[in-house]
Design an enzyme around this catalytic site. Structure first.
Site, mmCIF file in Angstrom:
data_model
loop_
_atom_site.group_PDB
_atom_site.id
_atom_site.type_symbol
_atom_site.label_atom_id
_atom_site.label_comp_id
_atom_site.label_asym_id
_atom_site.label_seq_id
_atom_site.Cartn_x
_atom_site.Cartn_y
_atom_site.Cartn_z
ATOM 1 C CG HIS A 259 -2.090 -0.958 1.071
ATOM 2 N ND1 HIS A 259 -3.245 -0.637 0.378
ATOM 3 C CD2 HIS A 259 -2.259 -2.229 1.512
ATOM 4 C CE1 HIS A 259 -4.081 -1.668 0.406
ATOM 5 N NE2 HIS A 259 -3.507 -2.650 1.093
ATOM 6 C CD GLU A 315 -4.624 -9.836 1.911
ATOM 7 O OE1 GLU A 315 -4.444 -8.853 1.144
ATOM 8 O OE2 GLU A 315 -4.196 -9.865 3.084
#
Length: 346
Positions: A259, A315
């Protein structure tokens, strides 16, 4: 025969001889140009056309890559012209792009980058001092291996193929210069940093969402950019709640989070109440994403069954921008970014 006539005949003969000599010189000149392949003007023209017309990126190996490297060397980049699009070539392109606002920062050699490189090279060829950039000013060159407590620190954090994981970390002070808010849906209205992505990824995300809309797919963007400082707090809270071993399976240590790269977005849908969980992978949105994300340069970063390689749980909501060429290969071959990057060095 009069003297005038004799003089005229001699003059005519001299003119004829001169014309023949001129013709021979011109013909020989043409022959020399054909044999050598250049004249003064031809050299300039050939060198101006030296930049490849096709897109190139890390891992490519061919004569066109060498042509590109030769041009970069003439522009002042101290790299080797090996014909292999390596880390140094990626750095040079990244540095050049960082110094030109009109270019996307990817480290990939594409058409817009070619245009600006061509303009810079023409200035050098004409003997003009180019002022549009200085090698190394956008991104300082480094081949040093710097390690922190757990991982190796990435030298080129702007690289689209930068491998960020438990062994490779982003610099603590890295904040991308090209963060923007993608033109997509979010399940919240607040203007938060997690809406941000780097521009290349943001443009690709908007294109993907638009394509999904045309097929009735209702995707929402949930969480993008996250600073180093935010990851410090987040990881600490997970460790406090679940313990270090459990936290390491679903969260990253500071610096090791994708991120922070600005190339990642967590996506969701109304079918899972905008949550981030494995159920998303079974929704129409999750299935469409897995099938089509590669067409827009994204991958499912942590696929099911690859936990031993990625060291993270499955994920289906976590997508990472790597560019179309790499994404289509990764998704079609059902491999991970780790496996793809390793294959480039083979």
């Amino acid at each position: 025969m009069s003297k005038k006539i004799i003089t005229f005949i001699i003059f005519a003969c001299l003119l004829t001889m001169a014309a023949c000599q001129s013709s021979n010189v011109e013909e020989n000149g043409k022959q020399d140009m054909e044999e050598t392949g250049h004249s003064t003007n031809t050299v300039t023209k050939q060198e101006k056309l030296g930049l490849p017309t096709q897109e190139l990126q890390k891992g490519d190996q061919n004569a066109k890559v060498k042509d590109l490297q030769e041009i970069l060397r003439k522009l002042g980049y101290k790299i080797d012209a090996t014909g292999v699009y390596d880390a140094d070539t990626t750095w040079a392109l990244t540095d050049f792009q960082l110094q030109h606002e009109e270019l996307l920062i990817t480290g990939i050699y594409d058409a817009p980058t070619r245009k600006i490189l061509q303009e810079a090279f023409e200035k050098v060829q004409d003997g003009k001092k180019t002022t549009s950039f200085t090698p190394g000013e956008g991104l300082a060159y480094s081949d040093k291996v710097i390690k922190n407590e757990h991982s190796i620190v990435i030298n080129n954090p702007y690289e689209i193929l930068a491998l960020v994981n438990k062994e490779h970390a982003l610099p603590k002070d890295f904040v991308p210069d090209d963060l923007v808010t993608p033109d997509v849906r979010f399940p919240f209205t607040e203007d938060l940093p997690k809406k941000l992505m780097r521009k290349p990824a943001a443009e690709a995300l908007a294109a993907m969402f638009a394509a999904g809309d045309e097929e009735g797919i209702n995707l929402y963007a949930q969480s993008g950019y996250r600073s180093y400082e935010t990851q410090v707090s987040l990881f600490a809270s997970y460790v406090e709640r679940d313990g270090i071993e459990a936290a390491n399976k679903y969260s990253a240590r500071p610096g090791e989070s994708e991120h922070q790269s600005g190339l990642t977005m967590d996506v969701t849908s109304p079918d899972v109440s905008f949550l981030l969980n494995e159920d998303f992978g079974e929704t129409p949105e999750g299935k469409w994403l897995a099938e089509h994300c590669g067409d827009f340069g994204f991958i499912i970063r942590y696929p099911n069954g690859k936990e031993s390689i990625t060291q993270y749980q499955y994920e289906p909501w976590h997508i990472r921008y790597v560019g179309k060429k790499a994404a289509q290969t990764i998704m079609s071959q059902q491999i991970t970014l780790e496996e793809y990057v390793e294959s480039l060095s083979e």
